[in-house]
Scaffold this motif. Structure first.
Motif, PDB file in Angstrom:
ATOM      1  N   ILE A  81     -31.885 -99.454  10.538  1.00 38.33           N
ATOM      2  CA  ILE A  81     -32.224 -99.615  11.953  1.00 38.33           C
ATOM      3  C   ILE A  81     -32.116-101.077  12.370  1.00 38.33           C
ATOM      4  O   ILE A  81     -31.567-101.415  13.415  1.00 38.33           O
ATOM      5  N   LYS A  82     -32.643-101.950  11.556  1.00 37.25           N
ATOM      6  CA  LYS A  82     -32.644-103.391  11.800  1.00 37.25           C
ATOM      7  C   LYS A  82     -33.080-104.073  10.515  1.00 37.25           C
ATOM      8  O   LYS A  82     -33.489-103.408   9.559  1.00 37.25           O
ATOM      9  N   ALA A  83     -33.025-105.403  10.474  1.00 32.67           N
ATOM     10  CA  ALA A  83     -33.371-106.110   9.242  1.00 32.67           C
ATOM     11  C   ALA A  83     -33.947-107.488   9.542  1.00 32.67           C
ATOM     12  O   ALA A  83     -33.568-108.135  10.521  1.00 32.67           O
ATOM     13  N   ILE A  84     -34.863-107.895   8.672  1.00 29.08           N
ATOM     14  CA  ILE A  84     -35.460-109.234   8.702  1.00 29.08           C
ATOM     15  C   ILE A  84     -35.000-109.965   7.442  1.00 29.08           C
ATOM     16  O   ILE A  84     -35.117-109.425   6.334  1.00 29.08           O
ATOM     17  N   GLU A  85     -34.505-111.179   7.592  1.00 29.19           N
ATOM     18  CA  GLU A  85     -34.084-111.981   6.455  1.00 29.19           C
ATOM     19  C   GLU A  85     -34.791-113.331   6.513  1.00 29.19           C
ATOM     20  O   GLU A  85     -34.640-114.078   7.473  1.00 29.19           O
ATOM     21  N   ILE A  86     -35.569-113.615   5.469  1.00 28.98           N
ATOM     22  CA  ILE A  86     -36.384-114.833   5.418  1.00 28.98           C
ATOM     23  C   ILE A  86     -35.755-115.792   4.420  1.00 28.98           C
ATOM     24  O   ILE A  86     -35.713-115.509   3.214  1.00 28.98           O
ATOM     25  N   CYS A  87     -35.214-116.900   4.905  1.00 31.13           N
ATOM     26  CA  CYS A  87     -34.540-117.877   4.035  1.00 31.13           C
ATOM     27  C   CYS A  87     -33.595-117.179   3.059  1.00 31.13           C
ATOM     28  O   CYS A  87     -33.680-117.379   1.842  1.00 31.13           O
ATOM     29  N   PRO A  88     -32.696-116.332   3.561  1.00 32.64           N
ATOM     30  CA  PRO A  88     -31.870-115.538   2.657  1.00 32.64           C
ATOM     31  C   PRO A  88     -30.877-116.391   1.872  1.00 32.64           C
ATOM     32  O   PRO A  88     -30.365-117.393   2.373  1.00 32.64           O
ATOM     33  N   MET A  89     -30.602-115.969   0.653  1.00 35.63           N
ATOM     34  CA  MET A  89     -29.541-116.585  -0.125  1.00 35.63           C
ATOM     35  C   MET A  89     -28.205-116.122   0.441  1.00 35.63           C
ATOM     36  O   MET A  89     -27.986-114.926   0.625  1.00 35.63           O
ATOM     37  N   VAL A  90     -27.318-117.068   0.712  1.00 39.82           N
ATOM     38  CA  VAL A  90     -25.991-116.746   1.234  1.00 39.82           C
ATOM     39  C   VAL A  90     -24.921-117.161   0.235  1.00 39.82           C
ATOM     40  O   VAL A  90     -24.047-116.378  -0.115  1.00 39.82           O
ATOM     41  N   VAL A  91     -24.998-118.396  -0.238  1.00 37.67           N
ATOM     42  CA  VAL A  91     -24.038-118.910  -1.224  1.00 37.67           C
ATOM     43  C   VAL A  91     -24.638-118.726  -2.606  1.00 37.67           C
ATOM     44  O   VAL A  91     -25.692-119.290  -2.919  1.00 37.67           O
ATOM     45  N   GLU A 138     -15.852-106.881   8.279  1.00 39.78           N
ATOM     46  CA  GLU A 138     -15.105-105.687   8.677  1.00 39.78           C
ATOM     47  C   GLU A 138     -16.031-104.648   9.309  1.00 39.78           C
ATOM     48  O   GLU A 138     -15.652-103.944  10.247  1.00 39.78           O
ATOM     49  N   LEU A 139     -17.254-104.606   8.831  1.00 36.65           N
ATOM     50  CA  LEU A 139     -18.222-103.610   9.292  1.00 36.65           C
ATOM     51  C   LEU A 139     -18.670-103.850  10.728  1.00 36.65           C
ATOM     52  O   LEU A 139     -18.898-102.916  11.500  1.00 36.65           O
ATOM     53  N   LYS A 140     -18.876-105.138  11.101  1.00 36.39           N
ATOM     54  CA  LYS A 140     -19.381-105.495  12.434  1.00 36.39           C
ATOM     55  C   LYS A 140     -20.702-104.763  12.739  1.00 36.39           C
ATOM     56  O   LYS A 140     -20.848-104.096  13.766  1.00 36.39           O
ATOM     57  N   PHE A 141     -21.639-104.911  11.839  1.00 37.38           N
ATOM     58  CA  PHE A 141     -22.957-104.270  11.965  1.00 37.38           C
ATOM     59  C   PHE A 141     -23.647-104.779  13.235  1.00 37.38           C
ATOM     60  O   PHE A 141     -23.985-105.957  13.357  1.00 37.38           O
ATOM     61  N   ASP A 142     -23.847-103.880  14.212  1.00 36.20           N
ATOM     62  CA  ASP A 142     -24.292-104.318  15.538  1.00 36.20           C
ATOM     63  C   ASP A 142     -25.739-103.965  15.853  1.00 36.20           C
ATOM     64  O   ASP A 142     -26.119-103.822  17.014  1.00 36.20           O
ATOM     65  N   LEU A 199     -18.899-109.451  -0.489  1.00 40.51           N
ATOM     66  CA  LEU A 199     -19.926-109.000   0.451  1.00 40.51           C
ATOM     67  C   LEU A 199     -19.589-109.390   1.889  1.00 40.51           C
ATOM     68  O   LEU A 199     -19.678-108.564   2.808  1.00 40.51           O
ATOM     69  N   TYR A 200     -19.182-110.627   2.104  1.00 46.46           N
ATOM     70  CA  TYR A 200     -19.028-111.120   3.476  1.00 46.46           C
ATOM     71  C   TYR A 200     -17.756-110.593   4.128  1.00 46.46           C
ATOM     72  O   TYR A 200     -17.734-110.385   5.347  1.00 46.46           O
ATOM     73  N   ALA A 201     -16.724-110.316   3.335  1.00 44.29           N
ATOM     74  CA  ALA A 201     -15.538-109.660   3.893  1.00 44.29           C
ATOM     75  C   ALA A 201     -15.892-108.244   4.339  1.00 44.29           C
ATOM     76  O   ALA A 201     -15.443-107.768   5.396  1.00 44.29           O
ATOM     77  N   VAL A 227     -30.582-107.350   0.764  1.00 43.51           N
ATOM     78  CA  VAL A 227     -30.618-106.661   2.056  1.00 43.51           C
ATOM     79  C   VAL A 227     -29.205-106.543   2.626  1.00 43.51           C
ATOM     80  O   VAL A 227     -28.781-105.477   3.092  1.00 43.51           O
ATOM     81  N   ASN A 228     -28.451-107.641   2.589  1.00 45.67           N
ATOM     82  CA  ASN A 228     -27.088-107.595   3.115  1.00 45.67           C
ATOM     83  C   ASN A 228     -26.197-106.682   2.280  1.00 45.67           C
ATOM     84  O   ASN A 228     -25.276-106.047   2.813  1.00 45.67           O
ATOM     85  N   GLY A 229     -26.475-106.616   0.975  1.00 47.01           N
ATOM     86  CA  GLY A 229     -25.744-105.678   0.131  1.00 47.01           C
ATOM     87  C   GLY A 229     -25.996-104.241   0.537  1.00 47.01           C
ATOM     88  O   GLY A 229     -25.065-103.418   0.609  1.00 47.01           O
ATOM     89  N   ILE A 230     -27.270-103.919   0.823  1.00 45.94           N
ATOM     90  CA  ILE A 230     -27.619-102.560   1.257  1.00 45.94           C
ATOM     91  C   ILE A 230     -26.950-102.240   2.591  1.00 45.94           C
ATOM     92  O   ILE A 230     -26.392-101.155   2.780  1.00 45.94           O
ATOM     93  N   ILE A 231     -26.999-103.186   3.529  1.00 46.70           N
ATOM     94  CA  ILE A 231     -26.363-102.974   4.832  1.00 46.70           C
ATOM     95  C   ILE A 231     -24.877-102.674   4.657  1.00 46.70           C
ATOM     96  O   ILE A 231     -24.316-101.808   5.335  1.00 46.70           O
ATOM     97  N   SER A 232     -24.229-103.374   3.733  1.00 47.76           N
ATOM     98  CA  SER A 232     -22.787-103.196   3.542  1.00 47.76           C
ATOM     99  C   SER A 232     -22.431-101.824   2.979  1.00 47.76           C
ATOM    100  O   SER A 232     -21.298-101.366   3.140  1.00 47.76           O
TER     101      SER A 232
END
Length: 267
Positions: free
Chosen positions: A113-123, A205-209, A199-201, A101-106
Protein backbone atom coordinates in the motif's frame (compact mmCIF):
# COMPACT_ATOMS: atom_id res chain seq x y z
CA UNK A 1 6.02 -16.39 18.13
CA UNK A 2 8.25 -18.09 15.59
CA UNK A 3 7.83 -18.57 11.86
CA UNK A 4 9.55 -21.65 10.49
CA UNK A 5 10.84 -21.66 6.93
CA UNK A 6 13.15 -24.49 5.92
CA UNK A 7 15.82 -24.54 8.68
CA UNK A 8 15.12 -20.91 9.64
CA UNK A 9 13.13 -19.90 12.73
CA UNK A 10 12.20 -16.22 12.60
CA UNK A 11 10.96 -14.53 15.76
CA UNK A 12 8.11 -12.05 15.40
CA UNK A 13 5.50 -10.18 17.45
CA UNK A 14 2.13 -8.74 16.49
CA UNK A 15 0.36 -5.80 18.11
CA UNK A 16 -3.04 -4.32 17.33
CA UNK A 17 -5.59 -4.93 14.59
CA UNK A 18 -6.26 -3.49 11.17
CA UNK A 19 -4.07 -2.76 8.16
CA UNK A 20 -0.84 -4.76 8.57
CA UNK A 21 2.48 -2.92 8.82
CA UNK A 22 5.55 -5.15 8.51
CA UNK A 23 8.46 -3.59 10.42
CA UNK A 24 12.00 -4.55 9.32
CA UNK A 25 14.97 -3.43 11.43
CA UNK A 26 18.54 -2.76 10.34
CA UNK A 27 21.73 -4.79 10.46
CA UNK A 28 23.17 -6.07 13.76
CA UNK A 29 20.20 -5.01 15.88
CA UNK A 30 16.71 -6.44 16.39
CA UNK A 31 13.02 -5.58 16.44
CA UNK A 32 13.43 -3.47 19.58
CA UNK A 33 14.82 -0.65 17.44
CA UNK A 34 11.50 -0.24 15.62
CA UNK A 35 9.30 -1.14 18.58
CA UNK A 36 10.93 1.71 20.49
CA UNK A 37 10.33 4.38 17.87
CA UNK A 38 6.99 3.17 16.50
CA UNK A 39 5.12 2.22 19.66
CA UNK A 40 4.47 5.83 20.77
CA UNK A 41 3.02 6.66 17.35
CA UNK A 42 0.21 4.12 17.70
CA UNK A 43 -0.92 5.17 21.16
CA UNK A 44 -3.27 7.65 19.47
CA UNK A 45 -3.89 5.84 16.17
CA UNK A 46 -6.19 2.84 15.68
CA UNK A 47 -6.66 0.57 12.72
CA UNK A 48 -3.13 -0.76 12.21
CA UNK A 49 -1.68 -4.18 12.98
CA UNK A 50 2.05 -3.85 13.69
CA UNK A 51 4.17 -6.88 12.82
CA UNK A 52 7.74 -6.73 14.12
CA UNK A 53 10.25 -9.34 13.01
CA UNK A 54 13.81 -10.30 13.97
CA UNK A 55 15.89 -10.87 10.87
CA UNK A 56 17.90 -14.12 10.65
CA UNK A 57 20.90 -14.18 12.97
CA UNK A 58 19.55 -11.23 14.95
CA UNK A 59 17.35 -10.92 18.00
CA UNK A 60 15.76 -14.27 18.83
CA UNK A 61 15.85 -15.59 15.26
CA UNK A 62 18.30 -18.39 14.60
CA UNK A 63 21.24 -18.10 12.22
CA UNK A 64 21.56 -20.90 9.65
CA UNK A 65 24.44 -19.80 7.43
CA UNK A 66 22.48 -20.88 4.37
CA UNK A 67 20.42 -17.70 4.91
CA UNK A 68 23.42 -15.35 5.20
CA UNK A 69 22.72 -13.44 2.00
CA UNK A 70 20.34 -10.70 0.91
CA UNK A 71 18.65 -13.02 -1.54
CA UNK A 72 17.90 -15.66 1.10
CA UNK A 73 16.69 -13.12 3.66
CA UNK A 74 14.40 -11.61 1.04
CA UNK A 75 13.16 -15.10 0.19
CA UNK A 76 12.36 -15.71 3.86
CA UNK A 77 10.54 -12.38 4.21
CA UNK A 78 8.46 -13.06 1.10
CA UNK A 79 7.52 -16.49 2.47
CA UNK A 80 6.60 -14.91 5.82
CA UNK A 81 4.35 -12.40 4.06
CA UNK A 82 2.63 -15.08 1.98
CA UNK A 83 1.97 -17.25 5.03
CA UNK A 84 1.11 -14.61 7.64
CA UNK A 85 -0.27 -11.46 6.01
CA UNK A 86 -3.61 -11.60 4.28
CA UNK A 87 -4.35 -8.89 1.74
CA UNK A 88 -2.40 -5.69 1.16
CA UNK A 89 0.03 -4.23 3.68
CA UNK A 90 2.36 -1.35 4.57
CA UNK A 91 6.13 -1.69 4.91
CA UNK A 92 8.51 0.07 7.27
CA UNK A 93 12.27 -0.45 7.23
CA UNK A 94 15.28 1.09 8.90
CA UNK A 95 18.77 1.17 7.33
CA UNK A 96 19.39 -2.35 5.93
CA UNK A 97 15.68 -2.94 6.55
CA UNK A 98 14.95 -0.14 4.09
CA UNK A 99 17.00 -1.98 1.45
CA UNK A 100 14.92 -5.09 2.12
CA UNK A 101 11.72 -3.04 1.89
CA UNK A 102 12.71 -1.98 -1.62
CA UNK A 103 13.46 -5.60 -2.44
CA UNK A 104 9.94 -6.60 -1.36
CA UNK A 105 8.41 -3.76 -3.39
CA UNK A 106 10.31 -4.94 -6.47
CA UNK A 107 8.84 -8.45 -6.15
CA UNK A 108 5.25 -7.88 -5.01
CA UNK A 109 4.36 -4.21 -5.71
CA UNK A 110 0.68 -4.99 -6.16
CA UNK A 111 0.30 -5.86 -2.46
CA UNK A 112 2.24 -2.94 -0.96
CA UNK A 113 0.00 0.00 0.00
CA UNK A 114 2.80 2.38 0.97
CA UNK A 115 6.20 2.29 2.69
CA UNK A 116 8.30 4.12 5.26
CA UNK A 117 12.09 4.07 4.89
CA UNK A 118 14.24 5.37 7.75
CA UNK A 119 17.84 6.12 6.76
CA UNK A 120 17.65 3.30 4.20
CA UNK A 121 20.75 1.66 2.80
CA UNK A 122 20.99 2.44 -0.91
CA UNK A 123 24.62 1.80 -1.87
CA UNK A 124 25.66 -1.65 -0.72
CA UNK A 125 29.43 -1.04 -0.72
CA UNK A 126 30.43 1.10 2.27
CA UNK A 127 33.41 2.57 0.42
CA UNK A 128 31.23 3.82 -2.43
CA UNK A 129 28.70 5.66 -0.26
CA UNK A 130 28.68 9.44 -0.36
CA UNK A 131 28.70 9.90 3.37
CA UNK A 132 28.28 13.19 5.14
CA UNK A 133 30.32 14.60 8.00
CA UNK A 134 29.12 15.67 11.41
CA UNK A 135 29.00 19.39 10.76
CA UNK A 136 26.89 19.68 13.90
CA UNK A 137 26.98 17.91 17.25
CA UNK A 138 25.28 18.64 20.54
CA UNK A 139 26.93 16.58 23.27
CA UNK A 140 26.15 16.90 26.96
CA UNK A 141 29.74 16.39 28.06
CA UNK A 142 28.81 16.24 31.74
CA UNK A 143 26.46 13.33 31.08
CA UNK A 144 28.86 11.64 28.65
CA UNK A 145 31.52 11.63 31.37
CA UNK A 146 29.28 9.35 33.45
CA UNK A 147 29.43 6.58 30.81
CA UNK A 148 32.07 3.89 30.62
CA UNK A 149 34.77 4.47 28.03
CA UNK A 150 33.39 1.69 25.83
CA UNK A 151 29.78 2.90 26.00
CA UNK A 152 30.84 6.46 25.34
CA UNK A 153 32.89 5.38 22.32
CA UNK A 154 30.14 3.25 20.74
CA UNK A 155 27.43 5.82 21.38
CA UNK A 156 29.55 8.65 19.97
CA UNK A 157 30.17 6.84 16.68
CA UNK A 158 26.74 7.68 15.27
CA UNK A 159 25.38 10.18 17.80
CA UNK A 160 24.73 13.76 16.73
CA UNK A 161 22.71 14.69 19.82
CA UNK A 162 24.15 12.94 22.86
CA UNK A 163 22.49 13.41 26.23
CA UNK A 164 20.73 11.29 28.83
CA UNK A 165 17.47 11.14 26.87
CA UNK A 166 19.04 9.98 23.59
CA UNK A 167 21.41 7.60 25.36
CA UNK A 168 18.57 5.98 27.34
CA UNK A 169 16.74 5.33 24.06
CA UNK A 170 19.94 4.00 22.49
CA UNK A 171 20.44 1.74 25.50
CA UNK A 172 16.89 0.35 25.37
CA UNK A 173 16.30 0.17 21.61
CA UNK A 174 19.69 -0.56 20.04
CA UNK A 175 22.25 -1.96 22.50
CA UNK A 176 20.27 -5.16 23.30
CA UNK A 177 20.28 -6.16 19.64
CA UNK A 178 23.96 -5.35 19.23
CA UNK A 179 24.74 -7.62 22.16
CA UNK A 180 22.91 -10.68 20.83
CA UNK A 181 23.44 -10.90 17.06
CA UNK A 182 25.29 -13.91 15.68
CA UNK A 183 28.76 -12.69 14.67
CA UNK A 184 29.49 -15.53 12.23
CA UNK A 185 26.17 -14.96 10.47
CA UNK A 186 26.69 -11.20 10.15
CA UNK A 187 30.24 -11.76 8.89
CA UNK A 188 28.94 -14.03 6.14
CA UNK A 189 26.00 -11.72 5.35
CA UNK A 190 28.35 -8.79 4.81
CA UNK A 191 30.01 -10.86 2.07
CA UNK A 192 26.63 -11.24 0.36
CA UNK A 193 25.29 -7.79 1.17
CA UNK A 194 23.49 -7.06 -2.10
CA UNK A 195 20.80 -8.74 -4.15
CA UNK A 196 21.90 -10.88 -7.07
CA UNK A 197 19.52 -8.88 -9.30
CA UNK A 198 19.73 -5.17 -10.19
CA UNK A 199 17.30 -3.77 -7.63
CA UNK A 200 17.28 -0.20 -8.94
CA UNK A 201 16.86 -1.18 -12.59
CA UNK A 202 13.88 -3.27 -11.55
CA UNK A 203 12.39 -0.41 -9.51
CA UNK A 204 12.98 2.06 -12.36
CA UNK A 205 11.10 -0.20 -14.75
CA UNK A 206 8.34 -0.78 -12.21
CA UNK A 207 7.52 2.93 -11.60
CA UNK A 208 5.94 2.13 -8.23
CA UNK A 209 3.44 4.98 -7.82
CA UNK A 210 2.26 4.50 -4.24
CA UNK A 211 3.33 6.75 -1.33
CA UNK A 212 6.85 6.34 0.00
CA UNK A 213 8.08 8.32 3.03
CA UNK A 214 11.89 8.51 3.14
CA UNK A 215 13.74 9.88 6.18
CA UNK A 216 17.37 10.98 5.98
CA UNK A 217 19.69 12.54 8.57
CA UNK A 218 21.78 15.54 7.53
CA UNK A 219 24.65 14.26 9.70
CA UNK A 220 24.24 10.55 8.93
CA UNK A 221 27.78 9.14 8.70
CA UNK A 222 26.57 5.59 7.94
CA UNK A 223 24.57 6.01 4.71
CA UNK A 224 24.60 9.78 4.20
CA UNK A 225 21.69 11.45 2.45
CA UNK A 226 22.85 12.25 -1.10
CA UNK A 227 22.59 8.63 -2.27
CA UNK A 228 19.14 8.38 -0.73
CA UNK A 229 17.84 11.48 -2.50
CA UNK A 230 19.43 10.80 -5.87
CA UNK A 231 19.04 7.03 -5.79
CA UNK A 232 15.49 6.61 -4.49
CA UNK A 233 13.39 9.72 -5.08
CA UNK A 234 13.52 9.50 -8.91
CA UNK A 235 12.31 5.89 -8.72
CA UNK A 236 9.13 6.66 -6.76
CA UNK A 237 6.73 9.22 -8.32
CA UNK A 238 4.86 9.62 -4.99
CA UNK A 239 7.93 9.80 -2.72
CA UNK A 240 8.23 12.29 0.13
CA UNK A 241 11.83 12.94 1.14
CA UNK A 242 12.43 14.30 4.66
CA UNK A 243 15.96 15.55 5.37
CA UNK A 244 16.31 16.31 9.08
CA UNK A 245 19.08 18.56 10.33
CA UNK A 246 20.69 17.78 13.70
CA UNK A 247 20.13 14.07 13.07
CA UNK A 248 22.34 11.13 12.23
CA UNK A 249 21.71 7.45 11.51
CA UNK A 250 19.57 7.25 14.66
CA UNK A 251 17.34 10.16 13.69
CA UNK A 252 14.26 8.42 15.12
CA UNK A 253 15.86 9.02 18.53
CA UNK A 254 17.49 12.40 17.99
CA UNK A 255 14.46 14.02 16.32
CA UNK A 256 11.81 11.96 18.08
CA UNK A 257 8.98 14.50 18.09
CA UNK A 258 9.33 15.50 14.43
CA UNK A 259 9.69 11.85 13.41
CA UNK A 260 6.54 10.77 15.24
CA UNK A 261 4.47 13.75 14.03
CA UNK A 262 5.41 13.22 10.39
CA UNK A 263 4.54 9.51 10.45
CA UNK A 264 1.21 10.13 12.20
CA UNK A 265 0.31 12.72 9.58
CA UNK A 266 1.46 10.49 6.70
CA UNK A 267 -0.45 7.44 7.93
Amino acid sequence: MFYRYQELEMHYKIYGHGTPILMIHGLSCDMRLLVGCMKPIFKDIDGFQRIYIDLPGMGLSNAPLSFASCDKILEALLAFIEDNIKGDFILAGESYGGYLVNGIISIMPERVIKAIEICPMVVENHDERRKTSKNFTDFDEEFMATLSEQNRKYFSNFAVIANKETYDRYASDIIPGIKCFDKNFIYMLRKNYSFSFDLYARLAELKFDKPILIFAGKQDTAVGYVDLFEGLVPLFPQASFILLNKAGHNLQIEQKDVFETLIKNWL
